[in-house]
Design an enzyme around this catalytic site. Structure first.
Site, PDB file in Angstrom:
ATOM      1  N   ARG A   5      52.530  58.864  43.031  1.00  0.00           N
ATOM      2  CA  ARG A   5      52.216  57.482  43.573  1.00  0.00           C
ATOM      3  C   ARG A   5      52.585  57.132  44.920  1.00  0.00           C
ATOM      4  NH1 ARG A   5      48.231  53.751  41.851  1.00  0.00           N
ATOM      5  NH2 ARG A   5      49.150  51.653  41.376  1.00  0.00           N
ATOM      6  N   THR A  45      39.016  54.989  40.519  1.00  0.00           N
ATOM      7  CA  THR A  45      39.895  56.191  40.480  1.00  0.00           C
ATOM      8  C   THR A  45      39.358  57.572  40.106  1.00  0.00           C
ATOM      9  OG1 THR A  45      41.630  54.684  40.134  1.00  0.00           O
ATOM     10  CG2 THR A  45      42.062  56.762  39.381  1.00  0.00           C
ATOM     11  N   THR A  87      43.755  58.574  43.169  1.00  0.00           N
ATOM     12  CA  THR A  87      43.136  57.346  43.683  1.00  0.00           C
ATOM     13  C   THR A  87      43.439  56.821  44.915  1.00  0.00           C
ATOM     14  OG1 THR A  87      42.344  55.167  42.876  1.00  0.00           O
ATOM     15  CG2 THR A  87      44.613  55.643  42.652  1.00  0.00           C
ATOM     16  N   ASN A 144      42.850  53.495  45.281  1.00  0.00           N
ATOM     17  CA  ASN A 144      42.534  52.263  44.646  1.00  0.00           C
ATOM     18  C   ASN A 144      41.218  51.855  44.502  1.00  0.00           C
ATOM     19  OD1 ASN A 144      43.384  49.974  43.124  1.00  0.00           O
ATOM     20  ND2 ASN A 144      43.733  48.709  44.879  1.00  0.00           N
ATOM     21  N   ASP A 181      47.969  46.818  44.028  1.00  0.00           N
ATOM     22  CA  ASP A 181      48.154  46.876  43.088  1.00  0.00           C
ATOM     23  C   ASP A 181      49.527  46.290  42.512  1.00  0.00           C
ATOM     24  OD1 ASP A 181      46.143  48.445  41.823  1.00  0.00           O
ATOM     25  OD2 ASP A 181      47.010  50.197  41.623  1.00  0.00           O
ATOM     26  N   SER A 192      50.732  51.133  37.947  1.00  0.00           N
ATOM     27  CA  SER A 192      49.177  51.754  37.581  1.00  0.00           C
ATOM     28  C   SER A 192      48.801  51.588  36.316  1.00  0.00           C
ATOM     29  CB  SER A 192      49.438  53.170  38.210  1.00  0.00           C
ATOM     30  OG  SER A 192      48.281  53.588  37.773  1.00  0.00           O
ATOM     31  N   GLY A 194      39.119  53.725  35.973  1.00  0.00           N
ATOM     32  CA  GLY A 194      38.664  52.516  35.435  1.00  0.00           C
ATOM     33  C   GLY A 194      39.714  51.320  35.273  1.00  0.00           C
ATOM     34  N   GLY A 195      40.787  51.420  36.455  1.00  0.00           N
ATOM     35  CA  GLY A 195      41.651  50.393  36.506  1.00  0.00           C
ATOM     36  C   GLY A 195      42.307  49.952  35.292  1.00  0.00           C
TER      37      GLY A 195
HETATM   38  N1  GLY Z   1      44.739  51.891  41.458  1.00  0.00           N
HETATM   39  C1  GLY Z   1      44.366  52.033  39.955  1.00  0.00           C
HETATM   40  C2  GLY Z   1      45.496  52.258  39.251  1.00  0.00           C
HETATM   41  O1  GLY Z   1      46.575  52.770  39.797  1.00  0.00           O
HETATM   42  O2  GLY Z   1      45.596  52.120  38.015  1.00  0.00           O
END
Ligand code: GLY
Length: 533
Positions: A65, A341, A359, A361, A383, A412, A433-434
């Site tokens: 990340r 993503t 991703t 984002n 985020d 995330s 899908g966030g």
């Molecule tokens: N940016 C989307 C996630 O990290 O879930």
């Protein structure tokens, strides 16, 4: 077998497997290839999470990340009056977290890879240098984001021809990206975090008011973490621990779901939707209340993923009445998540498996490309919780646990999973899908296990989503029948139909010992391809 959102990437990954590479080798190739062929989310300028199963049945999770820059600050997206500066965390250089993808792929390869690194990066270099024909999905994405991409002088003309975004069958060539990938192929992670690429990133930041410096790039590191383990109806599920909320929230959902005879309710029946929605309400409340980067904050993970906690959630659910999110203790501060993503799933002939979600984002990230280096940068800073009490564009609300701090990772929802039964692989899957990733993945797992669907049925079945706030059940268009909607409204629910939820890329293994057949499916909600033999 390789399943990803793009046929060129799936094929490149399969070729690696055919040459004797393992699933981790193929993941390196797919990861770099998607950075070229699927630039809205595939990346080297972003970050993500990979869950790995080795042939000898051990599970590993690598956290690559992005991190907040060293000079970032909790209130960096607020003006003097404490108001959120519109779009500052969404577009442009301040929105960028220190990228993790190249280090993530490098470290995964260092630990588990078998083919030479430069061989694995090569397909991406060739596609960037020689170009490839834009498919309808990418053409549509480029058109949708034509304005911000056009406005961004840093993106230049890469995605344009005669002032218009490239349309289907036009060639996309990315020579600067090819040169960057060549440096990475030659020097490994140092080809990104040191030398020419690093200099280009740091210079671009200085010239455009961004925060990432050579210091940030020198200090960036990935972390091997213990996967979150969930036992669900006799199946063993491994997913991502914090800084993704994915594994913990998935555990809360599945542990509680296990206390109900879901298959007797019927798929997407009112009783089923009600049960899952109420569980999701509680799990997403916990997400907002507790979760963040555990290298910086502590929260009771063991308790939240326990079977006894599931019983506590169940006791709070009224079987015939919709819960009310407003009755939960108020908590504040936002955490935005884009839905753009991408996920890929890989299994090799030895039984090594990779479940990877990564991703930028938002689609095309911060809409800025490193000058001279040809790759897009993420807008992952968005985020974080930017300001207490202000819901993000997806309506998610977090608290101080996810506030910005130097070198902290933003929370995330990415939820790559690997599932097995009796020590045999059962499925590898994940989704973009966030905030909706976790409920999408949970529904696929329930479809496979409770409703005994095959992978195609499990992925294609209509989905729904609830995330505590806003207190609305989102369902895909035509996803619930009118009778079900009528009953749910009678029980006090607000429902809204919406566009697709997630784009799952999954592989499923027949549990019949003698069959040993891999069945893959790429979600028809988007482009994608299964490549296998
Ligand atoms: N940016 C989307 C996630 O990290 O879930």
């Amino acid at each position: 077998m390789v399943v990803s959102v793009d046929s060129l990437a799936s094929r490149a990954g399969l070729k690696v497997l055919q040459e004797g590479g393992n699933a981790i080798d193929a993941a390196v190739t797919v990861g770099f290839t998607l950075a070229v062929t699927y630039p809205s989310a595939g990346n080297i300028g972003g970050g993500g999470f990979m869950v790995i199963r080795t042939a000898n049945n051990s599970f590993h999770a690598i956290d690559y990340r992005e991190k907040a820059p060293i000079t970032s600050a909790k209130d960096m997206f607020l003006d003097g009056a404490g108001n959120v500066i519109k779009n500052a965390s969404v577009n442009g250089y301040l929105a960028v977290g220190v990228p993790g993808t190249v280090m993530g792929l490098w470290q995964a390869h260092k630990k588990f890879g078998s083919l030479p690194w430069d061989r694995l990066v090569l397909p991406a270099i060739q596609l960037a240098k020689n170009g490839f024909k834009v498919g309808p999905d990418l053409a549509q994405q480029l058109e949708n984001f034509s304005e911000p991409l056009h406005k961004s002088k840093a993106v230049g003309n890469v995605f344009f021809e005669n002032g218009k975004t490239l349309s289907t069958n036009h060639k996309l060539r990315q020579p600067q990206l090819a040169a960057t990938l060549k440096r990475i192929a030659k020097n490994g992670a140092d080809g990104f975090y040191k030398g020419e690429t690093a200099r280009l990133i740091a210079d671009d930041m200085i010239q455009n008011g961004g925060l990432i410096s050579q210091n940030d790039l020198d200090e960036y590191e990935t972390v091997w973490r213990n996967p979150i383990y969930i036992r669900y109806r006799g199946y063993d599920i491994y997913s991502m621990p914090p800084p993704s909320s994915g594994g913990v929230v998935l555990a809360e959902i599945l542990n509680t779901a296990e206390l109900y005879p879901l298959n007797q309710y019927g798929h997407n029946s009112a009783g089923y939707v009600h049960t899952l929605v109420e569980i999701e309400r509680h799990a997403y409340y916990d997400r907002a209340r507790y979760m963040g980067d555990t290298d910086f904050i502590k929260f009771p993970i063991k308790k939240l993923i326990s079977k006894s906690y599931a019983k506590i959630i169940k006791a709070k659910i009224n079987p015939f009445v919709a819960g009310k999110s407003e009755k939960f203790d108020p908590i504040f501060s936002p955490a935005l998540e884009s839905e753009e993503t991408t996920h890929f799933s890989i299994i090799d002939k030895w039984g090594n498996a990779v479940s990877n979600t990564y991703t930028l984002n938002a689609s095309f990230g911060a809409k800025v490309m490193v000058r001279g280096a040809g790759f897009l940068l993420n807008n992952e800073m968005d985020d974080f919780s930017i300001k207490p009490g202000v819901p993000n564009i997806y309506g998610l609300i977090g608290n101080d646990a996810n506030a910005i701090a130097p070198q902290k990772r933003m929370l995330s929802s990415m939820t790559p999973v690997i599932i097995q039964k009796n020590d045999r692989l059962f499925a590898v899957l994940g989704s973009p899908g966030g905030s909706t990733i976790i409920t999408t993945v949970a529904q696929i797992i329930i479809n496979l296990i409770d409703f005994e669907m095959n992978i195609r049925q499990a992925i294609e079945a209509p989905r729904f989503h609830h995330q505590w706030l806003p207190d609305v059940v989102y369902h895909e268009k035509r996803g619930l029948n009118m009778d079900t909607i009528h009953i749910l409204k009678g029980w006090g629910y607000r429902l809204k139909s919406r566009s697709d939820l997630g784009r799952v890329q999954g592989i499923h293994l027949d549990m019949d010992e003698h069959a040993n057949i891999l069945k893959g499916w790429s979600d028809p909600r988007g482009s994608g391809a299964v490549s296998g033999n």
